[in-house]
Scaffold this motif. Structure first.
Motif, PDB file in Angstrom:
ATOM      1  N   LEU A  67       0.747  -6.037  -1.721  1.00 36.07           N
ATOM      2  CA  LEU A  67      -0.109  -6.094  -2.911  1.00 36.07           C
ATOM      3  C   LEU A  67      -1.007  -7.331  -2.883  1.00 36.07           C
ATOM      4  CD1 LEU A  67       2.246  -4.971  -5.811  1.00 36.07           C
ATOM      5  CD2 LEU A  67       0.053  -3.938  -5.217  1.00 36.07           C
TER       6      LEU A  67
ATOM      7  N   ASP B 208      -3.737  -6.664  -0.351  1.00 34.10           N
ATOM      8  CA  ASP B 208      -4.688  -5.655  -0.813  1.00 34.10           C
ATOM      9  C   ASP B 208      -5.553  -6.152  -1.964  1.00 34.10           C
ATOM     10  OD1 ASP B 208      -3.658  -3.958   1.097  1.00 34.10           O
ATOM     11  OD2 ASP B 208      -2.507  -2.727  -0.309  1.00 34.10           O
TER      12      ASP B 208
ATOM     13  N   PHE C  82      -5.677  -1.058  -9.504  1.00 36.16           N
ATOM     14  CA  PHE C  82      -5.323  -0.818  -8.112  1.00 36.16           C
ATOM     15  C   PHE C  82      -4.399   0.393  -8.003  1.00 36.16           C
ATOM     16  CE2 PHE C  82      -2.315  -1.670  -4.587  1.00 36.16           C
ATOM     17  CZ  PHE C  82      -3.201  -1.688  -3.519  1.00 36.16           C
ATOM     18  N   TYR C  83      -3.409   0.497  -8.894  1.00 39.03           N
ATOM     19  CA  TYR C  83      -2.479   1.626  -8.872  1.00 39.03           C
ATOM     20  C   TYR C  83      -3.198   2.962  -9.042  1.00 39.03           C
ATOM     21  CZ  TYR C  83       1.294  -1.798  -9.637  1.00 39.03           C
ATOM     22  OH  TYR C  83       2.171  -2.843  -9.549  1.00 39.03           O
TER      23      TYR C  83
ATOM     24  N   GLU D 262      -6.046   3.836  -7.928  1.00 40.56           N
ATOM     25  CA  GLU D 262      -6.947   4.171  -6.827  1.00 40.56           C
ATOM     26  C   GLU D 262      -6.396   5.205  -5.852  1.00 40.56           C
ATOM     27  OE1 GLU D 262      -8.127   0.531  -4.935  1.00 40.56           O
ATOM     28  OE2 GLU D 262      -9.110  -0.220  -6.750  1.00 40.56           O
ATOM     29  N   SER D 263      -5.051   5.246  -5.696  1.00 37.34           N
ATOM     30  CA  SER D 263      -4.491   6.199  -4.734  1.00 37.34           C
ATOM     31  C   SER D 263      -2.996   6.386  -4.963  1.00 37.34           C
ATOM     32  CB  SER D 263      -4.728   5.724  -3.294  1.00 37.34           C
ATOM     33  OG  SER D 263      -3.883   4.632  -2.985  1.00 37.34           O
TER      34      SER D 263
ATOM     35  N   GLU E  24      -0.835   6.164  -2.588  1.00 42.03           N
ATOM     36  CA  GLU E  24      -0.179   5.109  -1.821  1.00 42.03           C
ATOM     37  C   GLU E  24      -0.052   3.838  -2.651  1.00 42.03           C
ATOM     38  OE1 GLU E  24      -2.867   6.853  -0.628  1.00 42.03           O
ATOM     39  OE2 GLU E  24      -1.778   8.119   0.795  1.00 42.03           O
ATOM     40  N   ASN E  25      -1.101   3.504  -3.402  1.00 48.01           N
ATOM     41  CA  ASN E  25      -1.063   2.319  -4.252  1.00 48.01           C
ATOM     42  C   ASN E  25      -0.037   2.487  -5.373  1.00 48.01           C
ATOM     43  OD1 ASN E  25      -3.126   1.517  -2.610  1.00 48.01           O
ATOM     44  ND2 ASN E  25      -4.675   1.394  -4.217  1.00 48.01           N
ATOM     45  N   GLN E  26       0.050   3.703  -5.914  1.00 48.16           N
ATOM     46  CA  GLN E  26       1.054   3.960  -6.949  1.00 48.16           C
ATOM     47  C   GLN E  26       2.458   3.799  -6.377  1.00 48.16           C
ATOM     48  OE1 GLN E  26       0.331   7.777  -8.795  1.00 48.16           O
ATOM     49  NE2 GLN E  26      -1.743   7.201  -9.395  1.00 48.16           N
TER      50      GLN E  26
ATOM     51  N   LEU F  32       3.320   1.878  -3.911  1.00 51.09           N
ATOM     52  CA  LEU F  32       3.516   0.446  -3.718  1.00 51.09           C
ATOM     53  C   LEU F  32       3.900  -0.213  -5.048  1.00 51.09           C
ATOM     54  CD1 LEU F  32       3.269  -1.704  -1.482  1.00 51.09           C
ATOM     55  CD2 LEU F  32       0.869  -1.949  -2.127  1.00 51.09           C
TER      56      LEU F  32
END
Length: 181
Positions: free
Chosen positions: A10, A13, A105-106, A108-109, A111-113, A115
């Motif tokens: 995080l 990113d 950020f979450y 956006e994708s 994958e980000n969620q 993370l």
């Protein structure tokens, strides 16, 4: 709570959103009644999270050392004012991820969620560990576990704060230490 690959990812990113901050010894990074709007990591130094109980006693809830992530996650999730205080025990360098940037950020994708969920899981498990520590261990067992898990804490933190963390008065901590020597 220990930093891990999720938090480090995080930070990478969101490197352009990370806020570097030096917190002076005794300075509060989160004050009573303030809404916590960050997740942070200690890069150098140490922090203490505490609350004031119904009798006006200062009760240590957590200590954060180098590499530990810290937050008052309830406030991050709910925007509720904090009943906890986070203060620097020495001059401390931290990196903060602001809540709005983190939540954007979450979104956006997937994958980000994932993370973000992994980081939330880590925060939850640390809180659960603290609850189990208080519910299922005797004061002597708490002392021994703290000594085993983070022996350096005894060099960094005043014994009155360690005593409140394990749920005893300072005199009782002295008796525990004497008994175990």
């Amino acid at each position: 709570m220990e930093s891990n690959i999720y938090v480090e990812q995080l930070l990478r990113d969101l490197s352009d959103k990370v806020v570097q901050r030096l917190v002076a010894k005794g300075e509060e990074i989160l004050s009573l009644g303030e809404i916590c709007d960050f997740v942070g990591i200690v890069r150098r130094g140490s922090l203490r999270m505490y609350y004031i109980d119904g009798e006006g006693n200062d009760v240590s809830f957590a200590f954060y050392l180098e590499g530990n992530i810290f937050t008052h996650y309830e406030g991050v999730l709910t925007n509720m004012p904090s009943q906890m205080i986070i203060v620097a025990m020495e001059d401390t360098e931290v990196e903060l991820l602001p809540r709005p940037d983190l939540f954007s950020f979450y979104e956006e994708s997937i994958e980000n969620q994932a993370l973000g969920r992994s980081m939330a899981d880590l925060i939850f498990l640390e809180a659960k560990r603290r609850i189990d520590f208080l519910l299922f261990l005797s004061p002597e067992q708490r002392y021994l576990q703290l000594l085993s898990d983070t022996p350096q804490i005894f060099d960094l933190v005043a014994h009155k704060y360690i005593a409140s963390y394990i749920g005893v008065k300072p005199q009782s901590l002295s008796r525990i230490r004497a008994r175990l020597k």
